[in-house]
Scaffold this active site. Structure first.
Site, short mmCIF file in Angstrom:
data_model
loop_
_atom_site.label_atom_id
_atom_site.label_comp_id
_atom_site.label_asym_id
_atom_site.label_seq_id
_atom_site.Cartn_x
_atom_site.Cartn_y
_atom_site.Cartn_z
N GLY A 236 0.80 -1.29 -0.07
CA GLY A 236 0.07 -0.06 -0.09
C GLY A 236 1.03 1.23 -0.01
O GLY A 236 0.17 2.31 0.05
N GLU A 278 4.46 -5.95 2.15
CA GLU A 278 4.36 -6.58 0.88
C GLU A 278 4.13 -5.30 -0.07
O GLU A 278 3.20 -5.08 -0.83
CB GLU A 278 3.16 -7.18 0.80
N ARG A 281 3.65 -1.45 -5.91
CA ARG A 281 3.59 0.00 -6.44
C ARG A 281 4.95 0.74 -6.23
O ARG A 281 5.60 1.37 -7.08
CB ARG A 281 2.40 0.51 -6.05
N ARG A 317 -5.48 2.75 -15.59
CA ARG A 317 -5.64 3.45 -14.41
C ARG A 317 -6.41 4.64 -14.35
O ARG A 317 -7.15 5.16 -13.57
CB ARG A 317 -4.49 3.55 -13.85
N TYR A 321 -9.60 4.50 -12.13
CA TYR A 321 -9.34 5.13 -10.76
C TYR A 321 -9.44 6.49 -11.03
O TYR A 321 -8.85 7.32 -10.00
CB TYR A 321 -8.12 4.72 -10.25
N CYS A 348 -11.36 2.59 -28.93
CA CYS A 348 -12.68 2.95 -29.27
C CYS A 348 -13.68 3.20 -28.01
O CYS A 348 -14.37 2.33 -27.77
CB CYS A 348 -13.44 2.02 -30.20
N GLU A 349 -13.15 4.19 -27.34
CA GLU A 349 -13.73 4.47 -26.13
C GLU A 349 -13.36 5.96 -25.64
O GLU A 349 -12.53 6.09 -25.75
CB GLU A 349 -13.08 3.52 -25.21
N TYR A 377 0.97 -1.71 -12.06
CA TYR A 377 -0.27 -1.93 -12.46
C TYR A 377 -0.56 -1.22 -14.23
O TYR A 377 -1.73 -0.80 -14.37
CB TYR A 377 -1.45 -1.34 -11.50
N1 LLP Z 1 -0.47 -7.25 -0.72
C1 LLP Z 1 -1.79 -7.54 -0.99
C2 LLP Z 1 -2.59 -8.55 -0.32
C3 LLP Z 1 -2.37 -6.67 -2.05
O1 LLP Z 1 -3.87 -7.23 -2.27
C4 LLP Z 1 -1.49 -5.88 -2.60
C5 LLP Z 1 -2.30 -4.99 -3.60
C6 LLP Z 1 -0.34 -5.66 -2.42
C7 LLP Z 1 0.39 -6.36 -1.31
C8 LLP Z 1 0.47 -4.51 -3.00
O2 LLP Z 1 -0.18 -3.24 -2.99
P1 LLP Z 1 0.98 -1.91 -3.39
O3 LLP Z 1 2.08 -1.98 -2.53
O4 LLP Z 1 1.13 -2.32 -4.70
O5 LLP Z 1 -0.10 -0.64 -3.11
N2 LLP Z 1 -4.54 -1.86 -9.39
C9 LLP Z 1 -4.66 -1.01 -8.48
C10 LLP Z 1 -3.94 -1.35 -7.22
C11 LLP Z 1 -4.68 -2.92 -6.54
C12 LLP Z 1 -3.87 -3.22 -5.44
C13 LLP Z 1 -4.14 -4.60 -5.14
N3 LLP Z 1 -3.61 -5.30 -3.98
C14 LLP Z 1 -4.06 0.29 -8.86
O6 LLP Z 1 -3.59 0.16 -10.26
O7 LLP Z 1 -4.04 1.34 -8.38
#
Ligand code: LLP
Length: 418
Positions: A236, A278, A281, A317, A321, A348-349, A377
């Site tokens: 996150g 974890e 991003r 994205r 979002y 086409c959107e 992503y």
């Molecule tokens: N761990 C778990 C269980 C997760 O579900 C996620 C992301 C992460 C770690 C990694 O999160 P990060 O550090 O990348 O924020 N597609 C969306 C983001 C979806 C994230 C889903 N889970 C976007 O493009 O913003």
């Protein structure tokens, strides 16, 4: 954010074509090393898991292994990629709210180290699969702490009705699931997993999560004699997309989390022994950028469009979002802004917009447009809408580059058709 040399962008576009995903390999390594360096403590064992959903391919998984990270996979496909890349299965964490029996069997057969169980039904499914196997596996249970992460509603994951994990307000369900895990031969119940959302800027969201989860660990201990060895706090951590974003420096957020863990541990008679994070991003986001070639330009009564040769098929994205990006016209970084442009793709959107409004110097056909911070992503959420081809991906380093995913061909597109 990556600063891209004009000669580099031009040469990469000539060599590999556009649209092209480029990763600054040194930055990828530096981001991983930052996490492993700062997420260290004398008081508690730590581990950094790369969330491969942000960008998953063999080369990336191998880089994560070389830098001492564990790996988070969330599907049979990500697991397969990791195994084919030679990633040590013992260091894999298998997530997901609905792993199929086939995926769970694949994980057991390949000796995946840890499965993160999402719900009671999944615990039972795992128990059934282990009944005729002599494998053993570590298990974490995903709980939902009900923390408000102040991010886009699609990427918030810990509100009470979230599809992920078991909400703490459903304590009976949590306990019943842990009992199933503890009583199953072959399962080593390690502890708890949480992930509250993505692109989070507030340090409090992380430290509040620590307090809540460690508080729950204490409750499990005091009320049910359940030992929590490991807490996995999920990812996150935010990335910087535009100048408006100010992510917490990795050092600060790691230290804040670890201090909160040490403090919370003091109230437990059997402390939590290991804490994991974890990031996805924050490792790959800023290290990646997309090169597009400018095609037509078009003025409407209220907009000046720059059309590029990719679009929502390689970056969903903004449409999904309302994500914001920054971009430059290659070689014109120092020229004065000539207009406010809308960067649109070729799908086409109407929602196929990469940047809604950006001031840029005079754009011309065949200019190279560099969209920054597309490393997370982007490729991983790319689609075949309009039968667009998957772009190529290269890792660039010290003026050199290597192709890690080749560009798709029209023959690839129809290869699955029977
Ligand atoms: N761990 C778990 C269980 C997760 O579900 C996620 C992301 C992460 C770690 C990694 O999160 P990060 O550090 O990348 O924020 N597609 C969306 C983001 C979806 C994230 C889903 N889970 C976007 O493009 O913003």
């Amino acid at each position: 954010m990556t600063k891209i040399a004009h000669t580099e962008a031009k040469q990469l576009a000539q060599q590999y074509g556009t649209p092209l995903f480029v990763y600054d390999e040194k930055m990828l390594c530096a981001k991983m090393d930052d996490f492993t360096k700062y997420f260290q403590s004398d008081a508690i064992e730590t581990g950094v898991i790369y969330a491969s959903k942000a960008f998953c391919c063999k080369a990336m998984v191998q880089l994560a292994a070389q830098h001492g990270l564990y790996l988070d996979v969330v599907s049979g496909g990500e697991l397969y990629t990791a195994l084919k890349a030679g990633f040590d299965p013992e260091r894999i964490f298998f997530h997901g709210n609905n792993k199929t029996p086939q995926e769970l069997s694949m994980a057991l057969k390949n000796h995946v180290g840890t499965i993160v169980v999402d719900n009671r039904r999944e615990a039972l499914r795992l128990k059934e699969l282990l009944a005729d196997s002599d494998t053993s596996v570590h298990v974490l249970l995903r709980i939902n702490p009900g923390i408000e992460a102040h991010t886009h509603k699609y990427i918030v994951t810990a509100h009470v009705d979230s599809k992920f994990g078991i909400a703490l307000v459903q304590e009976d369900e949590v306990i019943e699931t842990i009992r199933i895990l503890q009583e199953t031969n072959g399962i080593i119940f390690d502890g708890l997993h949480v992930h509250i959302g993505s692109q989070i800027f507030a340090q409090d969201a992380f430290t509040d999560t620590v307090k809540k989860v460690f508080g729950f660990a204490k409750h499990l201990q005091d009320a049910y004699q359940i030992d929590v060895h490991t807490v996995d706090l999920g990812g996150g951590f935010a990335a910087r997309y535009t100048d408006e974003d100010a992510p917490i420096p990795v050092k600060d957020v790691c230290q804040a989390i670890l201090n909160a863990c040490t403090e919370a541990n003091a109230s437990l008679s059997a402390p939590v022994r290991r804490v994991m994070i974890e990031p996805g991003r924050s490792i790959v986001g800023e290290a990646g950028y997309t090169l597009y070639t400018v095609g037509s330009l078009k003025k409407t009564p209220n907009r000046h469009y720059i059309f590029v040769d990719g679009g929502m098929s390689d970056n969903i994205r903004p449409a999904l979002y309302q994500a914001k990006y920054d971009a430059v016209l290659d070689g014109k970084e120092d020229a004065p802004a000539a207009d406010t442009y809308t960067i649109a793709g070729k799908c086409c959107e109407s929602g196929d917009i990469i940047i809604d409004a950006i001031a840029l110097p005079e754009a011309e056909e065949n200019d190279l447009l560099i969209v920054k911070t597309t490393g997370a992503y982007g490729y991983s959420m790319a689609s075949h809408y309009n039968r667009m081809l998957m772009p190529a991906v290269v890792f660039a380093k010290d003026g050199d580059s290597r192709l890690v995913i080749r560009r798709e061909t029209y023959d690839d597109l129809i290869a699955l058709e029977v």
